[in-house]
Design an enzyme around this catalytic site. Structure first.
Site, PDB file in Angstrom:
ATOM      1  N   HIS A   1       0.833  -1.155   0.222  1.00  0.00           N
ATOM      2  CA  HIS A   1       0.092  -0.040  -0.166  1.00  0.00           C
ATOM      3  C   HIS A   1       0.762   1.339  -0.099  1.00  0.00           C
ATOM      4  O   HIS A   1       0.556   2.584  -0.535  1.00  0.00           O
ATOM      5  CB  HIS A   1      -0.876   0.250   1.244  1.00  0.00           C
ATOM      6  CG  HIS A   1      -2.208   0.726   0.931  1.00  0.00           C
ATOM      7  ND1 HIS A   1      -2.352   1.964   0.524  1.00  0.00           N
ATOM      8  CD2 HIS A   1      -3.438   0.242   1.382  1.00  0.00           C
ATOM      9  CE1 HIS A   1      -3.550   2.625   0.395  1.00  0.00           C
ATOM     10  NE2 HIS A   1      -4.159   1.352   0.872  1.00  0.00           N
TER      11      HIS A   1
ATOM     12  N   ASP B   1      -8.831  -2.682 -20.126  1.00  0.00           N
ATOM     13  CA  ASP B   1      -8.925  -3.280 -21.303  1.00  0.00           C
ATOM     14  C   ASP B   1      -7.453  -3.537 -21.775  1.00  0.00           C
ATOM     15  O   ASP B   1      -7.016  -2.535 -22.271  1.00  0.00           O
ATOM     16  CB  ASP B   1      -9.820  -2.623 -22.128  1.00  0.00           C
ATOM     17  CG  ASP B   1     -10.199  -3.396 -23.675  1.00  0.00           C
ATOM     18  OD1 ASP B   1      -9.425  -4.637 -23.771  1.00  0.00           O
ATOM     19  OD2 ASP B   1     -10.813  -3.312 -24.519  1.00  0.00           O
TER      20      ASP B   1
END
Length: 458
Positions: free
Chosen positions: A166, A401
């Site tokens: 993180h 995508d």
């Protein structure tokens, strides 16, 4: 069932910075000992092993290298001091650093994995890479910040597993900027479109930590607490003894939930879809616990602080800042009230007010930030349960995508180690609803499913 085919080290393409050293701000320091964020994106893309190895993997290599040119810290390391009294941790990228890309093939059932019904949680860990253990380099331990795995399901699809500390950045940085940027570069087979988009939006990532003003020295306050705990990356929590499932809330469901809150709490005027979904799920998960006591529970909603002016951050942090820049809206409620009649509505009222105050008043959101560590310790000492949210409809990885269309499924594998958390994303059908994921013991998942469905029928 899953076989590692090769392991590649991907360095940034030519043009990357030769070196980048980033001190940790107080927004970063909070996450020093937090487990890695792990998620898997599944793509329905039937292809042969030959196509996967000769076309898809080389394109992933090239596009990842180009992406790292624009996001070099992802190829770098956390430098954790061996003398914590003398030094603080920092992030560093130097020329020659690289990110590990694991290439694998799996014989597991792709359709089973991408279904919504409860499935054994353990197999999903096959598709996320483990971060390499820290290396002792004298004054510092060097720990990789990120790793990637591409897994082929012959004739069915591809999974991309992505793990990162993180400390590398929050959802706005890693999900919305880095991962979606990688997808764009992969789909276009180059970074020209990515660069044009950056120029048009004036959104090239900013890594300079000096945009975070910290006159109060909060980073030092946090480090004094963090350094008491030895640095040790979290292992895979296997066996999990849990199942994971995905649930949907349609636009109609969300409107019904919002109206339920407004009928009982008319002074609110408006309830967001995020609050309605998160608080309803929170109340249902709490009710699924058979022997819960009446201790206080917390719901923690992250709030992006970019662009918000206050005494701690002035001028505001730019929207394209790459790092951690989130504060928290915290809702506190007794377990008995949360699971009782009107518990969902009470939670939604409190969450709406907290988040609204945070959005409209950044000074209030960060007020008392120097005491965050002490407040966290008090919660731990009281063994308070904390319900959190992974992912966000605002930074939805489902639209990533890579040239194979949108993801069929996104799974936050991280949920298995948290037990009391949910993932949240936009519904895949594009109908304006939301979908969320949970990981729970099987009996508790059965109880949750019944409670969740029954509540929507009221």
């Amino acid at each position: 069932m899953t076989t590692i085919l090769q392991t590649l080290q991907i360095s940034p393409a030519d043009g990357a910075a030769a070196e980048l050293t980033l001190p940790l701000t107080f927004f970063d320091m909070w996450w020093v000992h937090f487990h890695p964020i792990r998620r898997v994106l599944f793509y329905d893309h039937p292809c042969s092993t030959a196509e996967f190895l000769t076309t898809i993997v080389p394109n992933l290599e090239k596009s990842l290298s180009l992406t790292l040119k624009h996001f070099p810290p992802a190829a770098g390391n956390l430098l954790y001091p061996t003398d914590t009294a003398k030094n603080k941790p920092l992030l560093r990228y130097t020329a020659g650093d690289s990110l590990r890309l694991t290439v694998a093939e799996s014989g597991r059932d792709f359709d089973y994995l991408t279904a919504n019904h409860p499935r054994d949680a353990d197999p999903f860990w096959d598709f996320v890479p483990d971060l390499a253990p820290p290396v002792d380099a004298g004054a510092y331990l060097h720990a990789p910040l990120m790793a990637v795995q591409a897994t082929h399901f012959p004739g069915r699809g591809v999974a991309l597993g992505i793990a990162n500390l993180h400390l590398l950045g929050d959802g706005s940085a890693v999900n919305a900027s880095l991962i979606l940027g990688w997808a764009s570069i992969s789909k276009s087979a180059g970074d020209e479109d990515f660069l044009r988009a950056q120029q048009k939006l004036e959104s090239a990532p900013i890594f300079d930590r000096r945009v975070i003003k910290d006159a109060a020295g909060i980073d030092g306050i946090f480090w004094d607490e963090m350094r008491k705990t030895p640095f040790s990356p979290a292992p895979f929590p296997l066996p999990t003894n849990q199942v994971r499932a995905t649930f949907g809330l349609t636009r109609s469901d969300l409107e019904k939930l919002k109206n339920r809150v407004l009928v009982k709490k008319p002074g609110l005027n408006r309830v967001s879809s995020f609050v309605a979904a998160a608080c309803y799920v929170w109340s249902c998960v709490a009710r699924s616990e058979p022997d819960g006591d009446d201790a206080y529970e917390l719901f923690v909603a992250p709030v992006d602080v970019r662009g918000r002016r206050n005494a701690l951050i002035d001028p505001p942090v730019p929207g394209n800042y790459f790092g951690n820049c989130i504060a928290f809206a915290v809702v506190e409620i007794r377990h008995g009230e949360l699971v009782g009649e009107g518990g969902f509505e009470a939670a939604a009222e409190a969450a709406t007010e907290k988040i609204r105050n945070g959005v409209n008043d950044a000074a209030a959101l960060l007020k008392g930030a120097e005491d965050w560590m002490n407040e966290m310790k008090k919660c731990q000492e009281k063994k308070m349960k904390v319900f959190g949210v992974s992912g966000s409809p605002k930074f939805d990885l489902g639209i990533a995508d890579f040239g194979w269309g949108k993801a069929k499924k996104v799974e936050y594998v991280t949920l298995d180690g948290e037990n009391y958390s949910m993932s949240l994303a936009n519904a895949r059908d594009g109908g304006g609803g939301l979908e969320f994921g949970l990981s729970l013991p099987e009996k508790r998942m059965e109880a949750f499913t019944a409670i969740f469905a029954d509540g929507l029928n009221k």
